[in-house]
Write a protein that holds these residues in place. Structure first.
Motif, PDB file in Angstrom:
ATOM      1  N   ASP A  48       0.797  -1.233   0.000  1.00  0.00           N
ATOM      2  CA  ASP A  48       0.000   0.000   0.000  1.00  0.00           C
ATOM      3  C   ASP A  48       0.825   1.277   0.000  1.00  0.00           C
ATOM      4  OD1 ASP A  48      -2.484  -1.435   0.150  1.00  0.00           O
ATOM      5  OD2 ASP A  48      -2.004  -1.846   2.243  1.00  0.00           O
ATOM      6  N   TYR A  49       2.140   1.167   0.198  1.00  0.00           N
ATOM      7  CA  TYR A  49       2.996   2.341   0.299  1.00  0.00           C
ATOM      8  C   TYR A  49       4.251   2.136  -0.539  1.00  0.00           C
ATOM      9  CZ  TYR A  49      -0.031   2.884   4.315  1.00  0.00           C
ATOM     10  OH  TYR A  49      -1.126   2.989   5.122  1.00  0.00           O
ATOM     11  N   PRO A  50       4.840   3.215  -1.068  1.00  0.00           N
ATOM     12  CA  PRO A  50       6.083   3.087  -1.840  1.00  0.00           C
ATOM     13  C   PRO A  50       7.230   2.543  -0.976  1.00  0.00           C
ATOM     14  CG  PRO A  50       5.107   5.277  -2.134  1.00  0.00           C
ATOM     15  CD  PRO A  50       4.347   4.605  -1.026  1.00  0.00           C
ATOM     16  N   LEU A  51       8.147   1.827  -1.615  1.00  0.00           N
ATOM     17  CA  LEU A  51       9.349   1.389  -0.902  1.00  0.00           C
ATOM     18  C   LEU A  51      10.048   2.611  -0.320  1.00  0.00           C
ATOM     19  CD1 LEU A  51      10.847  -1.295  -3.315  1.00  0.00           C
ATOM     20  CD2 LEU A  51       9.690  -1.693  -1.142  1.00  0.00           C
ATOM     21  N   GLY A  52      10.552   2.477   0.885  1.00  0.00           N
ATOM     22  CA  GLY A  52      11.226   3.582   1.558  1.00  0.00           C
ATOM     23  C   GLY A  52      10.307   4.441   2.413  1.00  0.00           C
ATOM     24  N   SER A  53       9.003   4.200   2.342  1.00  0.00           N
ATOM     25  CA  SER A  53       8.060   4.990   3.148  1.00  0.00           C
ATOM     26  C   SER A  53       8.260   4.721   4.636  1.00  0.00           C
ATOM     27  CB  SER A  53       6.613   4.631   2.797  1.00  0.00           C
ATOM     28  OG  SER A  53       6.310   4.978   1.484  1.00  0.00           O
ATOM     29  N   LEU A  54       8.190   5.784   5.425  1.00  0.00           N
ATOM     30  CA  LEU A  54       8.182   5.652   6.883  1.00  0.00           C
ATOM     31  C   LEU A  54       6.741   5.506   7.338  1.00  0.00           C
ATOM     32  CD1 LEU A  54      10.678   8.436   8.022  1.00  0.00           C
ATOM     33  CD2 LEU A  54      11.039   5.974   8.094  1.00  0.00           C
ATOM     34  N   LEU A  55       6.477   4.478   8.138  1.00  0.00           N
ATOM     35  CA  LEU A  55       5.125   4.233   8.637  1.00  0.00           C
ATOM     36  C   LEU A  55       5.114   4.238  10.156  1.00  0.00           C
ATOM     37  CD1 LEU A  55       4.057   1.159   6.461  1.00  0.00           C
ATOM     38  CD2 LEU A  55       3.778   3.588   5.925  1.00  0.00           C
ATOM     39  N   VAL A  56       4.073   4.818  10.719  1.00  0.00           N
ATOM     40  CA  VAL A  56       3.802   4.689  12.143  1.00  0.00           C
ATOM     41  C   VAL A  56       2.731   3.609  12.259  1.00  0.00           C
ATOM     42  CG1 VAL A  56       2.952   5.821  14.217  1.00  0.00           C
ATOM     43  CG2 VAL A  56       4.331   7.110  12.573  1.00  0.00           C
ATOM     44  N   VAL A  57       3.047   2.538  12.992  1.00  0.00           N
ATOM     45  CA  VAL A  57       2.152   1.392  13.127  1.00  0.00           C
ATOM     46  C   VAL A  57       1.705   1.304  14.583  1.00  0.00           C
ATOM     47  CG1 VAL A  57       1.950  -1.113  12.859  1.00  0.00           C
ATOM     48  CG2 VAL A  57       3.402   0.199  11.284  1.00  0.00           C
TER      49      VAL A  57
END
Length: 124
Positions: A48-57
């Protein structure tokens, strides 16, 4: 922490299922070209997100517990990971974490969590 929550409140939140990589995947090459290491707490796989994206989970149970002031001291409310890999093409609304990242949220024995994900927008 409050500043992060304010920033996150202004970004798009997506409900997600949170799981972890199967142990047999250790040493495999990820979509970004790096080798998967289950002890790296920054690894996430998502379509669902581009490679390298920072996600808060954040697991939903931790968000609810924090609202009710019932959070356990050993629980991280949320973690930040980097999308370094992909999943099967038909899987969406799902984040697969390294074993180390998952254990920062919950014991591996839980196996699967429902949660929320925010993508941190990087300034260019």
């Amino acid at each position: 922490m409050m500043a992060w929550l304010l920033v996150l409140a202004l970004t798009v939140m997506q409900p997600t299922t949170i799981t972890y990589y199967h142990p047999s995947l250790e040493g495999n090459v990820m979509a970004n070209g790096e080798v998967y290491n289950p002890d790296d707490s920054t690894i996430a796989a998502s379509n669902d997100y581009p490679l390298g994206s920072l996600l808060v989970v954040c697991p939903t149970m931790h968000v609810e517990a924090a609202r009710n002031d019932e959070r356990q001291e050993t629980d991280h409310l949320c973690i930040i990971v980097i999308v370094k890999d992909r999943m099967r093409v038909d899987i969406h609304d799902w984040v697969d974490l390294s074993e180390r990242a998952f254990t920062r949220l919950s014991p591996l024995s839980r196996g699967r969590l429902e949660g929320l994900v925010w993508r941190i927008k990087r300034e260019k």
